[in-house]
Design a protein around this motif. Structure first.
Motif, PDB file in Angstrom:
ATOM      1  N   VAL A  80       0.827  -1.213   0.000  1.00 31.82           N
ATOM      2  CA  VAL A  80       0.000   0.000   0.000  1.00 31.82           C
ATOM      3  C   VAL A  80       0.856   1.255   0.000  1.00 31.82           C
ATOM      4  N   VAL A  81       1.852   1.312   0.883  1.00 30.02           N
ATOM      5  CA  VAL A  81       2.569   2.568   1.111  1.00 30.02           C
ATOM      6  C   VAL A  81       3.861   2.693   0.321  1.00 30.02           C
ATOM      7  N   GLU A  82       4.351   1.599  -0.266  1.00 30.40           N
ATOM      8  CA  GLU A  82       5.611   1.626  -1.003  1.00 30.40           C
ATOM      9  C   GLU A  82       5.443   0.933  -2.358  1.00 30.40           C
ATOM     10  N   PRO A  83       4.480   1.350  -3.198  1.00 33.67           N
ATOM     11  CA  PRO A  83       4.237   0.652  -4.462  1.00 33.67           C
ATOM     12  C   PRO A  83       5.389   0.765  -5.438  1.00 33.67           C
ATOM     13  N   ALA A 167      -5.278  -6.950   8.377  1.00 37.35           N
ATOM     14  CA  ALA A 167      -6.116  -5.831   8.825  1.00 37.35           C
ATOM     15  C   ALA A 167      -5.392  -4.483   8.797  1.00 37.35           C
ATOM     16  N   PRO A 168      -4.141  -4.364   9.253  1.00 36.59           N
ATOM     17  CA  PRO A 168      -3.492  -3.039   9.212  1.00 36.59           C
ATOM     18  C   PRO A 168      -3.357  -2.491   7.794  1.00 36.59           C
ATOM     19  N   ALA A 169      -2.967  -3.350   6.852  1.00 38.89           N
ATOM     20  CA  ALA A 169      -2.803  -2.893   5.469  1.00 38.89           C
ATOM     21  C   ALA A 169      -4.141  -2.455   4.882  1.00 38.89           C
ATOM     22  N   ILE A 170      -5.187  -3.218   5.169  1.00 39.13           N
ATOM     23  CA  ILE A 170      -6.520  -2.863   4.667  1.00 39.13           C
ATOM     24  C   ILE A 170      -6.963  -1.521   5.236  1.00 39.13           C
ATOM     25  N   ARG A 174      -7.614   1.881   3.054  1.00 38.03           N
ATOM     26  CA  ARG A 174      -8.971   2.446   3.061  1.00 38.03           C
ATOM     27  C   ARG A 174      -8.982   3.871   3.632  1.00 38.03           C
ATOM     28  N   ASP A 175      -8.311   4.064   4.768  1.00 36.46           N
ATOM     29  CA  ASP A 175      -8.369   5.361   5.451  1.00 36.46           C
ATOM     30  C   ASP A 175      -7.349   6.357   4.916  1.00 36.46           C
ATOM     31  N   ARG A 218      -5.357   7.614  -0.553  1.00 34.76           N
ATOM     32  CA  ARG A 218      -6.203   6.449  -0.274  1.00 34.76           C
ATOM     33  C   ARG A 218      -6.135   5.485  -1.449  1.00 34.76           C
ATOM     34  N   ASP A 219      -6.323   4.204  -1.153  1.00 35.95           N
ATOM     35  CA  ASP A 219      -6.243   3.170  -2.190  1.00 35.95           C
ATOM     36  C   ASP A 219      -7.409   2.193  -2.000  1.00 35.95           C
ATOM     37  N   PRO A 220      -8.646   2.650  -2.241  1.00 35.92           N
ATOM     38  CA  PRO A 220      -9.813   1.802  -1.941  1.00 35.92           C
ATOM     39  C   PRO A 220      -9.875   0.533  -2.767  1.00 35.92           C
ATOM     40  N   ASP A 221      -9.416   0.567  -4.020  1.00 32.67           N
ATOM     41  CA  ASP A 221      -9.452  -0.648  -4.835  1.00 32.67           C
ATOM     42  C   ASP A 221      -8.531  -1.723  -4.262  1.00 32.67           C
ATOM     43  N   GLN A 222      -7.315  -1.329  -3.864  1.00 38.36           N
ATOM     44  CA  GLN A 222      -6.414  -2.328  -3.279  1.00 38.36           C
ATOM     45  C   GLN A 222      -6.946  -2.799  -1.931  1.00 38.36           C
TER      46      GLN A 222
END
Length: 572
Positions: A80-83, A167-170, A174-175, A218-222
């Protein structure tokens, strides 16, 4: 690369966690294989490339998870944070150590070629490699392995459910989180290619521009894709709605994936390579990584020398000559073990190393032209690595990648998944270098379902009193970075010293020693040049993450590479 309260921090230097649940007194030790004592540190250490990722791992440990649950959390959060460096659209390699039974295992979540792979797609009319199809867009992407690898680790080695570890990555996807300078720079650097693909532009560009530093991302799709994996395991990615979207997007853009390619993917457990050097056991990556074989071969060559009694010039000379020979063998022999019969018994034999050592002159460089001829370009600097030791002494060394910066730059619409460009790691055109300057032969030629050769070298180093979990990104320099880190650890240095060391690299071709600025003083550089070496100065490279455990004092230490300008050190 990480986030501090002001969101500018790019790397994590140290995080240790203790507490009631994790700080029980270690039991009395008993002898174990290879002089390893069954001892638990009672607290945990994580070193990763991003503050959010390390915090995610610590959060999972606090919930009662072990190092393997934490590894799932860290890897997914990095997606999520380092694509720019890793993600669920790529793959990883991991060395795990389970403390309760001293079990070491290698997890191979490397990408595979789709069944319809055709080498002609990667060759220009003049016979030269087509860098665009090999590095950009859906043809450059192998079938991702990271989701299956995370599911395997969670279900076979973890304590928590996959939902808990993801859960943390999700939540972060999301947030949202604030964009740091490195992510902003990566998107800006790849903006032209990201604009070629509508879903990529929609995800990474805002009004046609990279997101500003400190802006909320935010990355709602991922998040939805990760939720699907959490709920359904492999079927949440490799089958069903997510798989349908991946294949539809790839085919619409000219790629050749099929639903069968995804459904047939499997992460593999393999036996790691183990080599003894100066009283330490190094547990490292087997093929389809070339890293462990090269590291073992180099250490076997160096075992005939007493580096501790040498001055810097002589020490560097012998290390470079060992690197040169190991990379020559890397190019000729190695590939996917499920497709290629490799002479590993020979390459890992001390007797083979003895023969290679005899060809090293004590005072002169060996021109690579005296070995089989080849050409290569400059190596690149990408990927990510994290290291974990938990309260019970379980260990995880995990190196994850999407290959080049931002992978293929192609996002599969509706999934949030940025696909890798690992097809370039095949020898798409035999004896022509890939983007990292590495050569290959038919052993690493593409074939349906085959895994491309990798330089990823996650490693665990175990001595009588000290242990290290180590790895780094850096393309072909991964191998030499990890090698040099192992040597420094065996010399008694701390995690911080190991991560901070200046580096040098030789990969057989081009026949030059790549030298980080400030590695050698003028006298050393002059002496090496006189011996016949060509030194090529480079700016800093790599992003090593190291965790060490001194079992005499029961102290854990973790360090992230200080080359990131806003590194963070923290002890809890």
């Amino acid at each position: 690369m990480s986030f501090s309260p002001n969101w500018q921090v790019l790397s994590l230097s140290l995080l240790l966690v203790g507490g009631t649940a994790l700080a029980e007194a270690p039991p009395k030790t008993t002898p174990a294989a290879n002089h390893v004592a069954r001892q638990r540190p009672g607290h945990a250490a994580i070193a990763s490339a991003n503050f959010h990722a390390t915090e995610a791992g610590l959060e999972v440990l606090a919930k009662g998870g072990n190092a393997f649950d934490a590894a799932v959390a860290v890897a997914a959060t990095l997606s999520v944070v380092e694509p720019e460096s890793s993600g669920i659209g790529g793959g990883f390699m991991a060395v795990l150590h389970r403390a309760k039974d001293n079990h070491d295992v290698f997890i191979d979540a490397r990408e595979t070629a789709p069944a319809a792979v055709d080498s002609k797609d990667y060759v220009n009319a003049d016979g030269s490699p087509n860098r665009d199809t090999a590095l950009k867009g859906p043809l450059s992407a192998g079938i991702p392995g990271e989701p299956a690898g995370l599911v395997l680790i969670a279900r076979r080695y973890g304590r928590l459910s996959l939902q808990q570890s993801l859960a943390p990555a999700i939540r972060i996807a999301r947030d949202g989180f604030k964009v740091d300078a490195r992510l902003h720079g990566a998107i800006a650097g790849e903006q032209k290619d990201l604009q070629r693909w509508p879903a990529s532009a929609a995800k990474y560009l805002q009004d046609g521009k990279p997101p500003a530093e400190d802006s909320l991302w935010r990355d709602p799709d991922q998040a939805r894709t990760l939720e699907s994996i959490a709920a359904h395991g492999n079927d949440g990615f490799y089958r069903g709605e997510t798989a349908d979207k991946l294949v539809a997007a790839v085919k619409a853009a000219g790629g050749n994936w099929t639903l069968a390619d995804l459904a047939s993917y499997k992460a593999m457990e393999r036996t790691p390579i183990s080599v003894d050097y100066r009283g330490y056991r190094i547990v490292t990556a087997p093929p389809p990584s070339s890293g462990g074989v090269a590291i073992a071969e180099i250490l076997n060559i160096l075992s005939g020398f007493d580096l501790s009694k040498m001055g810097q010039v002589q020490r560097v000379h012998f290390i470079v000559e060992a690197m040169r020979r190991a990379f020559r063998d890397h190019n000729d022999y190695l590939g996917d073990p499920d497709f290629v019969k490799m002479p590993l018994d020979m390459l890992l034999s001390p007797f083979y190393a003895d023969g290679l050592r005899q060809g090293i002159l004590p005072d002169k460089a060996t021109p690579s032209s005296m070995l089989p001829r080849a050409e290569a370009h400059e190596p690149g600097m990408h990927t990510t690595h994290f290291s974990i030791i938990d309260a019970d002494g379980n260990m995880a060394a995990v190196t994850s990648t999407v290959n080049y910066t931002m992978g293929s730059t192609f996002v599969a619409a509706g999934t949030g998944v940025l696909l890798n460009d690992e097809m370039d790691d095949f020898a798409l055109v035999p004896n022509k270098p890939n983007v990292y300057g590495l050569l290959g032969s038919v052993a690493n030629a593409p074939a349906a379902g085959k895994r491309m050769l990798s330089s990823m070298s996650p490693s665990i180093v175990i001595g009588a009193d000290r242990t290290a979990v180590i790895g780094s990104p850096g393309g072909s320099t991964i191998i030499t970075q990890v090698l040099e880190g192992i040597l420094h650890f065996i010399d008694g240095e701390s995690a911080q010293q190991i991560a901070a060391h200046k580096r040098f690299h030789h990969q057989y071709m081009p026949d030059e020693v790549m030298v980080e600025d400030g590695t050698f003083d003028p006298a050393t550089s002059a002496a090496l040049t006189k011996m016949g070496y060509t030194l090529k100065q480079h700016e800093s490279w790599g992003f090593m993450n190291v965790v060490t455990w001194d079992r005499k004092t029961n102290k854990l230490d973790a360090a992230s590479d200080p080359r990131r300008p806003s590194g963070l050190g923290k002890v809890q």
